[in-house]
Each structure stands twice: as structure tokens, then as C-alpha cells.
Design a protein around this motif. Structure first.
Motif, PDB file in Angstrom:
ATOM      1  N   GLN A  17     -10.464  26.940   0.448  1.00 57.29           N
ATOM      2  CA  GLN A  17     -10.104  28.341   0.177  1.00 57.29           C
ATOM      3  C   GLN A  17      -9.764  29.078   1.474  1.00 57.29           C
ATOM      4  OE1 GLN A  17      -9.279  29.981  -2.485  1.00 57.29           O
ATOM      5  NE2 GLN A  17      -9.917  28.528  -4.056  1.00 57.29           N
ATOM      6  N   ASP A  18     -10.441  28.726   2.577  1.00 53.44           N
ATOM      7  CA  ASP A  18     -10.081  29.318   3.880  1.00 53.44           C
ATOM      8  C   ASP A  18      -8.651  28.945   4.265  1.00 53.44           C
ATOM      9  OD1 ASP A  18     -12.575  30.472   4.082  1.00 53.44           O
ATOM     10  OD2 ASP A  18     -13.345  29.019   5.556  1.00 53.44           O
ATOM     11  N   LYS A  19      -8.278  27.680   4.031  1.00 49.80           N
ATOM     12  CA  LYS A  19      -6.917  27.235   4.334  1.00 49.80           C
ATOM     13  C   LYS A  19      -5.910  27.946   3.433  1.00 49.80           C
ATOM     14  CE  LYS A  19      -3.988  24.648   6.549  1.00 49.80           C
ATOM     15  NZ  LYS A  19      -3.786  24.818   8.001  1.00 49.80           N
ATOM     16  N   ALA A  20      -6.264  28.121   2.177  1.00 47.47           N
ATOM     17  CA  ALA A  20      -5.385  28.833   1.253  1.00 47.47           C
ATOM     18  C   ALA A  20      -5.161  30.275   1.722  1.00 47.47           C
ATOM     19  CB  ALA A  20      -5.963  28.820  -0.157  1.00 47.47           C
ATOM     20  N   ALA A  21      -6.216  30.923   2.182  1.00 45.40           N
ATOM     21  CA  ALA A  21      -6.093  32.296   2.679  1.00 45.40           C
ATOM     22  C   ALA A  21      -5.213  32.334   3.927  1.00 45.40           C
ATOM     23  CB  ALA A  21      -7.475  32.870   2.984  1.00 45.40           C
ATOM     24  N   GLU A  22      -5.400  31.341   4.802  1.00 47.74           N
ATOM     25  CA  GLU A  22      -4.581  31.247   6.015  1.00 47.74           C
ATOM     26  C   GLU A  22      -3.098  31.106   5.675  1.00 47.74           C
ATOM     27  OE1 GLU A  22      -3.808  27.652   9.112  1.00 47.74           O
ATOM     28  OE2 GLU A  22      -5.917  28.213   8.849  1.00 47.74           O
ATOM     29  N   LEU A  23      -2.815  30.382   4.593  1.00 52.53           N
ATOM     30  CA  LEU A  23      -1.427  30.160   4.160  1.00 52.53           C
ATOM     31  C   LEU A  23      -0.956  31.224   3.166  1.00 52.53           C
ATOM     32  CD1 LEU A  23      -1.604  26.280   3.616  1.00 52.53           C
ATOM     33  CD2 LEU A  23      -0.611  27.514   5.576  1.00 52.53           C
ATOM     34  N   ASP A  24      -1.799  32.199   2.902  1.00 53.91           N
ATOM     35  CA  ASP A  24      -1.498  33.283   1.959  1.00 53.91           C
ATOM     36  C   ASP A  24      -1.190  32.740   0.559  1.00 53.91           C
ATOM     37  OD1 ASP A  24      -1.323  35.982   1.276  1.00 53.91           O
ATOM     38  OD2 ASP A  24       0.839  36.047   1.651  1.00 53.91           O
ATOM     39  N   GLN A  25      -2.046  31.814   0.087  1.00 57.71           N
ATOM     40  CA  GLN A  25      -1.868  31.200  -1.223  1.00 57.71           C
ATOM     41  C   GLN A  25      -3.063  31.524  -2.118  1.00 57.71           C
ATOM     42  OE1 GLN A  25       0.992  29.533  -2.112  1.00 57.71           O
ATOM     43  NE2 GLN A  25       1.646  30.250  -0.089  1.00 57.71           N
ATOM     44  N   ARG A  26      -2.786  31.703  -3.394  1.00 62.56           N
ATOM     45  CA  ARG A  26      -3.827  31.963  -4.392  1.00 62.56           C
ATOM     46  C   ARG A  26      -3.928  30.713  -5.271  1.00 62.56           C
ATOM     47  NH1 ARG A  26      -0.774  36.255  -3.429  1.00 62.56           N
ATOM     48  NH2 ARG A  26       0.630  35.887  -5.180  1.00 62.56           N
ATOM     49  N   VAL A  27      -4.993  29.952  -5.059  1.00 60.08           N
ATOM     50  CA  VAL A  27      -5.124  28.659  -5.718  1.00 60.08           C
ATOM     51  C   VAL A  27      -6.521  28.473  -6.299  1.00 60.08           C
ATOM     52  CG1 VAL A  27      -3.423  27.581  -4.177  1.00 60.08           C
ATOM     53  CG2 VAL A  27      -5.860  27.461  -3.610  1.00 60.08           C
ATOM     54  N   THR A  28      -6.625  27.438  -7.099  1.00 60.44           N
ATOM     55  CA  THR A  28      -7.918  26.957  -7.580  1.00 60.44           C
ATOM     56  C   THR A  28      -8.164  25.605  -6.936  1.00 60.44           C
ATOM     57  OG1 THR A  28      -7.755  28.107  -9.692  1.00 60.44           O
ATOM     58  CG2 THR A  28      -9.227  26.202  -9.611  1.00 60.44           C
ATOM     59  N   GLU A  81      -1.856  20.224   1.383  1.00 63.54           N
ATOM     60  CA  GLU A  81      -2.336  20.675   2.693  1.00 63.54           C
ATOM     61  C   GLU A  81      -3.695  21.369   2.553  1.00 63.54           C
ATOM     62  OE1 GLU A  81      -0.863  23.524   6.428  1.00 63.54           O
ATOM     63  OE2 GLU A  81       0.495  23.175   4.750  1.00 63.54           O
ATOM     64  N   ILE A  82      -3.850  22.129   1.491  1.00 61.49           N
ATOM     65  CA  ILE A  82      -5.120  22.826   1.242  1.00 61.49           C
ATOM     66  C   ILE A  82      -6.207  21.816   0.866  1.00 61.49           C
ATOM     67  CG2 ILE A  82      -6.260  24.498  -0.273  1.00 61.49           C
ATOM     68  CD1 ILE A  82      -3.455  25.941  -0.403  1.00 61.49           C
ATOM     69  N   ALA A  83      -5.866  20.837   0.023  1.00 60.62           N
ATOM     70  CA  ALA A  83      -6.833  19.802  -0.365  1.00 60.62           C
ATOM     71  C   ALA A  83      -7.283  18.994   0.854  1.00 60.62           C
ATOM     72  CB  ALA A  83      -6.224  18.882  -1.419  1.00 60.62           C
ATOM     73  N   LEU A  84      -6.344  18.680   1.737  1.00 58.87           N
ATOM     74  CA  LEU A  84      -6.692  17.928   2.953  1.00 58.87           C
ATOM     75  C   LEU A  84      -7.605  18.730   3.870  1.00 58.87           C
ATOM     76  CD1 LEU A  84      -3.275  16.189   3.669  1.00 58.87           C
ATOM     77  CD2 LEU A  84      -5.419  15.073   2.978  1.00 58.87           C
ATOM     78  N   ALA A  85      -7.443  20.047   3.891  1.00 55.99           N
ATOM     79  CA  ALA A  85      -8.353  20.894   4.688  1.00 55.99           C
ATOM     80  C   ALA A  85      -9.768  20.810   4.113  1.00 55.99           C
ATOM     81  CB  ALA A  85      -7.857  22.333   4.690  1.00 55.99           C
ATOM     82  N   GLY A  86      -9.872  20.766   2.788  1.00 55.51           N
ATOM     83  CA  GLY A  86     -11.183  20.588   2.157  1.00 55.51           C
ATOM     84  C   GLY A  86     -11.785  19.241   2.487  1.00 55.51           C
ATOM     85  N   LEU A  87     -10.957  18.203   2.437  1.00 54.31           N
ATOM     86  CA  LEU A  87     -11.426  16.850   2.774  1.00 54.31           C
ATOM     87  C   LEU A  87     -11.901  16.771   4.219  1.00 54.31           C
ATOM     88  CD1 LEU A  87     -11.680  13.916   1.743  1.00 54.31           C
ATOM     89  CD2 LEU A  87      -9.350  13.544   2.569  1.00 54.31           C
ATOM     90  N   ALA A  88     -11.178  17.426   5.125  1.00 52.78           N
ATOM     91  CA  ALA A  88     -11.551  17.402   6.538  1.00 52.78           C
ATOM     92  C   ALA A  88     -12.922  18.034   6.785  1.00 52.78           C
ATOM     93  CB  ALA A  88     -10.483  18.110   7.369  1.00 52.78           C
TER      94      ALA A  88
END
Length: 190
Positions: free
Chosen positions: A72-83, A176-183
Motif C-alpha cells: 500500500q505504501d508503494k501504491a501511494a507512492e505511485l498514486d494508485q488506488r488498489v486492493t 510493481e506494487i505486489a513486488l514491493a510487498g514481496l520485498a
């Protein structure tokens, strides 16, 4: 005869199942309305030896929360609204966060991508070619989604969970957001 609705039967069945698993016996899971109930005989529980039991690796609560937070932090950085969804090895959802403003389709998409990633042990972006063709394909398997945005969590050479992201305008962004979670799992103290 009165009909018992499905929800009540499921609730009673779940309680009875928990009772049996917990070692409590003698609980009737269903009795017809007005039926007399008497004592129920106890059922012996079989003891299973170690060689008949297989251990299962799973993410801890803390690890799942770290994945959700990082994604979710990566999503915010990319200005994306995701689940963001996490499923276990059996494909059951164990954690999910729907970000503020994420679309109504995003939870289903995130879960399906996570399920697909853990099922095949590969990122969904690597599987998209398998989902096209004449006749039946892997895309016909219920609950799967062969769009980028799902990545597996691998432990000791085997997939133990899947992370799925849905809601960005492109699967590449979801991935990209999923990979940030994995990292985030690499950053956990062991």
C-alpha cells in the motif's frame, strides 16, 4: 416439518466440526425440530503418528501485515488506488486491504491474481501466454486471473502464499506494487 435455513445449518455444522476437532464429542450437529434427543455415544479419536502428518509453512500475521503495508505504501507512492490480497497455499484469503478509492472490482481481481500465482508458483505476468489459444486453456480454471499483478511467496523451494494486487490501470503497475510487498518479507527480522 420446518425447514432450517442454510445459514443456520452451516453455523451448526461449523460448531459441531470445531467440537470434533477440539476433542469434544457427543454434540449433535442436526436435530429435526421437535425431535427428542438422548445421550450420544462418544466417538474415539485416532492418534496419528508423526510420519502420517505433514507440516505446512505459512506466513505469520506479522509477515502478512508487512506485505500489505509495503504494497500500500508503494501504491501511494505511485498514486494508485488498489486492493492487495494474500492467499495461503490452499488459495484461502488470509489478509486483504482495499485502499481508499480502490474500485469495486479490485478485491476480486487481487484475490484471483494471488490464487493464480500460488497455484502455479509463478508471477501471473509469466503465465499470460498459457491463457490464450484455441480450445480450452488454463484461463478456464475457476478463480484464476492471468493478468500481471500476482506473485508467489516461495519458501524452501515451494510456493506457500500468493500476493495479488488489483485496481491500477495496468497490470505492470499492479505487479510493481505486489513486488514491493514481496520485498518487505526480506526485511523481516528472523
Amino acid at each position: 416439518m420446518h425447514a432450517i435455513n442454510l445459514r443456520k445449518r452451516l453455523a451448526v455444522g461449523a460448531v459441531a466440526g470445531l467440537a470434533v476437532v477440539g476433542g469434544i464429542v457427543g454434540v449433535s450437529a442436526y436435530a429435526a425440530p421437535g425431535a427428542e434427543t438422548g445421550p450420544v455415544e462418544a466417538v474415539a479419536v485416532a492418534e496419528v503418528q508423526d510420519d502420517g502428518v505433514r507440516g505446512a509453512n505459512a506466513l505469520t500475521r506479522e509477515a502478512a501485515l508487512a506485505v500489505l503495508d509495503a504494497a500500500q505504501d508503494k501504491a501511494a507512492e505511485l498514486d494508485q488506488r488498489v486492493t492487495v490480497a494474500i492467499v495461503d497455499r490452499a488459495g484461502n484469503t488470509v489478509a486483504m486491504v482495499k485502499g481508499d478509492g480502490a474500485g469495486p472490482q479490485s478485491p476480486d481481481s487481487a484475490e484471483a491474481k494471488a490464487y493464480t500465482a500460488v497455484s502455479w508458483g509463478q508471477a501471473t505476468s509469466d503465465l499470460t501466454e498459457n491463457a490464450v489459444g484455441d480450445g480450452a486453456t488454463v484461463a478456464d480454471i475457476p478463480g484464476t486471473l492471468f493478468l500481471a499483478g500476482g506473485v508467489p511467496v516461495v519458501y524452501d523451494g515451494a510456493p506457500i502464499a500468493g500476493i495479488g494486487v488489483g485496481g491500477a490501470p495496468s497490470g505492470d503497475i499492479d505487479e510493481e506494487i505486489a513486488l514491493a510487498g514481496l520485498a518487505a518479507l526480506a526485511d523481516l527480522e528472523g
